[in-house]
Design an enzyme around this catalytic site. Sequence first.
Site, PDB file in Angstrom:
ATOM      1  N   TYR A   1       0.990   5.249  12.088  1.00  0.00           N
ATOM      2  CA  TYR A   1       1.182   3.832  12.372  1.00  0.00           C
ATOM      3  C   TYR A   1       2.542   3.628  13.029  1.00  0.00           C
ATOM      4  O   TYR A   1       3.553   4.160  12.555  1.00  0.00           O
ATOM      5  CB  TYR A   1       1.149   2.998  11.083  1.00  0.00           C
ATOM      6  CG  TYR A   1      -0.209   2.747  10.494  1.00  0.00           C
ATOM      7  CD1 TYR A   1      -1.254   3.653  10.647  1.00  0.00           C
ATOM      8  CD2 TYR A   1      -0.454   1.605   9.738  1.00  0.00           C
ATOM      9  CE1 TYR A   1      -2.489   3.421  10.082  1.00  0.00           C
ATOM     10  CE2 TYR A   1      -1.690   1.368   9.167  1.00  0.00           C
ATOM     11  CZ  TYR A   1      -2.702   2.280   9.334  1.00  0.00           C
ATOM     12  OH  TYR A   1      -3.928   2.055   8.773  1.00  0.00           O
TER      13      TYR A   1
ATOM     14  N   ARG B   1      -2.702  -6.364  19.343  1.00  0.00           N
ATOM     15  CA  ARG B   1      -3.487  -5.139  19.219  1.00  0.00           C
ATOM     16  C   ARG B   1      -4.958  -5.424  18.922  1.00  0.00           C
ATOM     17  O   ARG B   1      -5.855  -4.832  19.499  1.00  0.00           O
ATOM     18  CB  ARG B   1      -2.928  -4.252  18.105  1.00  0.00           C
ATOM     19  CG  ARG B   1      -3.621  -2.889  18.018  1.00  0.00           C
ATOM     20  CD  ARG B   1      -3.409  -2.233  16.677  1.00  0.00           C
ATOM     21  NE  ARG B   1      -4.204  -2.857  15.637  1.00  0.00           N
ATOM     22  CZ  ARG B   1      -3.815  -3.000  14.376  1.00  0.00           C
ATOM     23  NH1 ARG B   1      -2.620  -2.614  14.005  1.00  0.00           N
ATOM     24  NH2 ARG B   1      -4.606  -3.564  13.487  1.00  0.00           N
TER      25      ARG B   1
ATOM     26  N   HIS C   1       1.498  -1.338  15.097  1.00  0.00           N
ATOM     27  CA  HIS C   1       1.499  -2.095  13.843  1.00  0.00           C
ATOM     28  C   HIS C   1       2.716  -2.994  13.675  1.00  0.00           C
ATOM     29  O   HIS C   1       2.722  -3.865  12.806  1.00  0.00           O
ATOM     30  CB  HIS C   1       1.410  -1.097  12.677  1.00  0.00           C
ATOM     31  CG  HIS C   1       1.065  -1.703  11.360  1.00  0.00           C
ATOM     32  ND1 HIS C   1       1.960  -1.772  10.316  1.00  0.00           N
ATOM     33  CD2 HIS C   1      -0.083  -2.273  10.911  1.00  0.00           C
ATOM     34  CE1 HIS C   1       1.383  -2.353   9.273  1.00  0.00           C
ATOM     35  NE2 HIS C   1       0.145  -2.670   9.609  1.00  0.00           N
TER      36      HIS C   1
ATOM     37  N   ARG D   1       0.869  -1.180   0.000  1.00  0.00           N
ATOM     38  CA  ARG D   1       0.000   0.000   0.000  1.00  0.00           C
ATOM     39  C   ARG D   1       0.899   1.220   0.000  1.00  0.00           C
ATOM     40  O   ARG D   1       1.897   1.257   0.704  1.00  0.00           O
ATOM     41  CB  ARG D   1      -0.895   0.059   1.243  1.00  0.00           C
ATOM     42  CG  ARG D   1      -1.784  -1.147   1.474  1.00  0.00           C
ATOM     43  CD  ARG D   1      -2.701  -0.904   2.674  1.00  0.00           C
ATOM     44  NE  ARG D   1      -3.300  -2.120   3.173  1.00  0.00           N
ATOM     45  CZ  ARG D   1      -4.403  -2.680   2.685  1.00  0.00           C
ATOM     46  NH1 ARG D   1      -5.001  -2.112   1.656  1.00  0.00           N
ATOM     47  NH2 ARG D   1      -4.894  -3.788   3.207  1.00  0.00           N
TER      48      ARG D   1
ATOM     49  N   HIS E   1       3.069  -9.421   0.857  1.00  0.00           N
ATOM     50  CA  HIS E   1       2.828  -8.540   1.989  1.00  0.00           C
ATOM     51  C   HIS E   1       4.127  -8.106   2.664  1.00  0.00           C
ATOM     52  O   HIS E   1       4.118  -7.235   3.534  1.00  0.00           O
ATOM     53  CB  HIS E   1       1.921  -9.269   3.000  1.00  0.00           C
ATOM     54  CG  HIS E   1       1.405  -8.402   4.103  1.00  0.00           C
ATOM     55  ND1 HIS E   1       1.788  -8.553   5.420  1.00  0.00           N
ATOM     56  CD2 HIS E   1       0.523  -7.368   4.096  1.00  0.00           C
ATOM     57  CE1 HIS E   1       1.174  -7.658   6.169  1.00  0.00           C
ATOM     58  NE2 HIS E   1       0.399  -6.925   5.402  1.00  0.00           N
TER      59      HIS E   1
END
Length: 698
Positions: free
Chosen positions: A480, A573, A601, A387, A447
């Site tokens: 983040y 989290r 994160h 992203r 990822h």
Amino acid sequence: MSQSFEVSYEPETGRPSQESSRYFNRELSWLEFGARVLELAADEHLGALARAKFFAIFGSGLDEFFQVRVAGLKDQLLSPFTIRSTDGLTAREQLRAIRARLLPLLNAAEESYQAHLVPRLAALGVQIDRVGSLPGATKARLRRSFEAELYPVLTPLSVDPSHPFPYISNLSLNLAFAVRDTSDHEERFARIKVPTNFPRLYPIGGGSFVLIEDLIQSFAELLFPGMDIGESALFRVTRNTDLVLEEGEADDLLALVETELRRRRFGRAVRLEIAADSSPAIEALLMDELELHRDDVYCTSLPLDMRCLFEIYDLGLEGERGPRAAGRTPMPFAHPDGEPTDLFAALKGNDVLVHHPYDSFSSTVEAFVAAAATDPDVLAIKQTLYRTSGDSAIVGSLIDAAESGKQVVVIVEVKARFDELANIGWARKLEDAGVHVVYGVVGLKTHCKAIMVIRRESGTLVRYCHLGTGNYNAKTARSYEDLGLFTVDEEIGHDLGEVFNYLTGFSRPSHLNKLVLAPVALRKRITELIERETARGLEGYISFKVNGLVDPGVIEALYRASQAGVEVRGLVRGICALRPGQPGLSDHIVIRSIVGEFLEHSRVFVFGDPQDVRSEVLVGSSDLMQRNLDRRVELLFPLEDSALRRRVLSMLALEWQDDTNAWTLDAEGCWRRLPPVRGISSQLILNGGDVQAQVFHG
């Protein structure tokens, strides 16, 4: 309406008892994360704008939950087979349980919003008014503004024998009206879509606003001349948006994703949100036309689409926003006398760990790629992009590098959920500039977060690597919490080269020296390390920090470790399916969650006594979920430099001391916020940079 979707949410006898299960339900665990976010939205110690932000985060997360998770459960209802979750529930049972948990959450959110946030904002001069309650002169001015600005772009759509019920797009905001023709007295249904290219909060001066849908509703008679307007309703539809891709049959993955994105607009409706003061008759009509059950309808007095509260957060009341990220520029990226830094010479001296958002993303990661793009000795750049942001400096640097003749390879994940369209756009821009763009491995999402720069130095090639836990996204890097490692370690460089070959070609890494790759070896390695500590019994130690823990295999291995006497400490989290503190099963496991101003994160794993140099500290992109271990390309990397290890271990120790933003999970699935005995906020301390002083002397 199909009987398959007749979902009643009343309790049912005969379902497995969660108390007897070894796992918590994944979907209900997500709702408990949402409850923790709502608890922050109700926290009177936080600024009003910060609380508005948490309301918006809750609403945005709930949208994704329905689009993907609830939609997936509804898909299971169509299956001829009974599919059960790891805790033994059928899809229908989970849908019942979701609604049963969500209704009190929404009621609590409504009460907190109306009783606490709205008055607090009003005290600051920020007020959302109703058009009907405004003075006549203000209403007249708004009417003129409506006629000049909004009226021309609005399109009423009627429903009659020649006009079928209009398609309601996913997450759009809509107004429905019952209108009666004054000539023949026939009643019709009409719908107006609220435009998205106007601010949701329409300013009326002096810090006051009206919601744009209220403006449209108040002057709707201008849109229906010659008609009597009766009942009305403000509503919003959520649809199934998960992409189903048959990559093996696709010649062009970009074209396939674009086709599926078009289909997404027509996904089946899974939720109807409707304003509490809406017409019951229109609500019934919408349910019928959208083929929804009563239990798919959520009536609320909250603003539909709470993302509009992000607009409040962006107002310039700094004292009410909460802390901004420090964004420090660490050594060696910052030169003490302000002179330009020879970045590659500095990085070659020592491994460097950056911790966002406390360390700046732009002056570290973006600066690294920019330096590589302009350095004449750099021959090639290879990078993954999962992203990225709309103002991506990294993409610009990669384009500059390609245009200057460097070899540039970018693995773009066009299947990154809800970022597919943006990633397709980036992929095409990169390809137009001559970048070699690859879309990863068939059947897997890429990822992992990695950059490799190959530079010629004194006749040899040196690999400069960046490995991280977060996306290469400048916007989220400001909110983040993530870790990143810069290194020229030869073995890591070799391994990362093998990983890029795996992503771009047909090779399969047979042996990696230091990096741990999923789905090739990560599950096996994590299990081996847990088993190693299990064999040490009372001397064993396991600590981890992840976003989600749901994988049954890993959970069972942790249960065995606990039964052997190993101390297991997990910072999770979000979703956690593991049941801690269960006698005879997980007595030695403690699970906490930190939810604060910045989104936790990073993923960190510690196996062995943290004070022992032989313990292993791994950092990377993978959570402990089936999708990460088996269906994604993920990387974990070791921290071997003693100073960097101490820094990360200090961070974890500090987070375990946190009693401001921390919740603890009990054996019954209840998350309880820790009382602020010492008032330690790990995020505030990390943002101030005084970590070790707090941990070792606090």
